[in-house]
Motif scaffolding. Structure first.
Motif, PDB file in Angstrom:
ATOM      1  N   ASN A  45     -10.570  32.891  58.909  1.00  0.00           N
ATOM      2  CA  ASN A  45      -9.625  33.456  57.943  1.00  0.00           C
ATOM      3  C   ASN A  45      -8.687  34.473  58.607  1.00  0.00           C
ATOM      4  O   ASN A  45      -9.112  35.311  59.400  1.00  0.00           O
ATOM      5  N   GLN A 227     -10.393  26.316  55.853  1.00  0.00           N
ATOM      6  CA  GLN A 227      -9.825  27.520  55.218  1.00  0.00           C
ATOM      7  C   GLN A 227     -10.177  27.679  53.744  1.00  0.00           C
ATOM      8  O   GLN A 227     -10.097  28.778  53.208  1.00  0.00           O
ATOM      9  N   GLU A 230     -13.316  30.405  52.095  1.00  0.00           N
ATOM     10  CA  GLU A 230     -13.300  31.786  51.601  1.00  0.00           C
ATOM     11  C   GLU A 230     -13.246  31.819  50.066  1.00  0.00           C
ATOM     12  O   GLU A 230     -14.024  32.520  49.424  1.00  0.00           O
ATOM     13  N   GLY A 258     -14.026  28.515  59.427  1.00  0.00           N
ATOM     14  CA  GLY A 258     -13.706  28.830  58.038  1.00  0.00           C
ATOM     15  C   GLY A 258     -14.932  29.317  57.301  1.00  0.00           C
ATOM     16  O   GLY A 258     -14.926  30.357  56.639  1.00  0.00           O
TER      17      GLY A 258
END
Ligand code: GDP
Length: 296
Positions: A45, A227, A230, A258
């Motif tokens: 991130n 990604q 998160e 990620g």
């Protein structure tokens, strides 16, 4: 970029340092740029990458480090520590307690490897001598109980579930009660990973959690999701009191970055990683050995 490639890229940046006769702020910035680019390419991130860079810059005072060799050593050490911090939120992981009935609930999206992980965990604790049982509280997916039953039978783990009862909260409660009465030491409750609507999934998780009052909620996350990790981790953390994390599919070509950085955001420690489809393909996770291994 998969994890060992990330390690190689970071080592390459370190090697660049060795070639410099004088390491100044500009050189430090250049290798940090290489390291940050590698982390971003591995799906770490962007906020975490920025934090890492800022922390290294704060910790390394080039002017005061004297000889070039010392500068190199300090920079490498600080980067190593920051990489460890990335995968270690500094929270002590929950452990089952002897002489107590320990209730574990697993949550995670369908396909993450949750049911597989439940049996892996049960088998891990079983081999360590714990009396452990499994409960299937997923009534949404047809075949969920059969899958858990098959896995559990193969691994010689007692299990509980129902073909008739449609209420997962009731099954969870009954299963936990049954194993408690039979003086088991640990019970793992597998929950659904999908619903017609996401809000229903989170409602159900909350209801099960309220009903069985787990000592530890384990969030199972697919290590390959990049990604989007998160947002997913945060959503689960907001819905139930996630205490620890298992990252699955960390074998093969997982980028992993990620998922790893998502864990940092939720402040829950990674306790295991799944490294294959077989029941024994699970490894205890520790930040320092993991980063050392990644760096080769
Ligand atoms: P669930 O829907 O979250 O319960 O997911 P399952 O446990 O059914 O797993 C989904 C798929 O991922 C299955 O094909 C599993 O064999 C596979 N799987 C689970 N964990 C791992 C792992 O650590 N590595 C690999 N390669 N596959 C895994």
């Amino acid at each position: 970029m998969v994890l060992h490639e990330l390690g190689a890229k970071i080592n390459e940046a370190f090697r660049k340092l060795s070639k410099e006769s004088d390491i100044d702020e500009k050189v430090l910035d250049a290798i940090l740029k290489d390291i940050c680019t590698a982390l971003l390419t591995s799906d770490v991130n962007v906020m975490r990458v920025r934090e890492l860079r800022d922390n290294v810059k704060k910790s390394v005072n080039i002017e005061e480090l004297g000889a070039t060799a010392n500068k190199k050593r300090v920079i490498e050490k600080v980067v190593f520590e920051e990489l460890c911090n990335l995968v270690d939120p500094g929270v002590q992981a929950w452990q089952p307690k002897k002489g107590k009935f320990n209730v574990i609930m697993t949550v995670g999206l369908q396909g993450s490897g949750k049911t597989t992980t439940c049996t892996k965990l049960a088998s891990f604790y079983h081999r360590k001598g714990w009396k452990i049982g499994l409960v299937c509280a997923d009534t949404f997916r047809a075949g969920a109980f059969d899958q858990l039953k098959q896995n559990a039978t193969k691994a010689h783990i007692p299990y509980y579930g129902s073909y008739n009862e449609a209420d997962p909260v009731q099954i969870a409660r009954e299963g936990v009660e049954k194993f408690k009465q039979e003086k088991f030491e640990i019970v793992i409750v597998d929950t659904s990973g999908r619903h017609k609507q996401e809000s229903q999934l989170f409602d159900e998780m909350t209801q099960i959690s309220n009903s069985i009052d787990p000592d530890n909620v384990i969030f199972v996350m697919d290590g390959t999701i990049g990604q989007s990790a998160e947002a997913q981790a945060t959503a689960f953390k907001d819905a139930v009191n996630v205490g620890s994390v298992v990252l699955t599919k960390m074998d093969g070509h997982a980028k992993g970055g990620g998922a790893i950085s998502a864990v940092a955001a939720t402040k829950s420690p990674i306790i295991f990683i799944g490294t294959g489809e077989h029941v024994h393909d699970i490894e205890k996770f520790s930040a320092r050995p993991f980063i050392s291994k990644m760096l080769g």
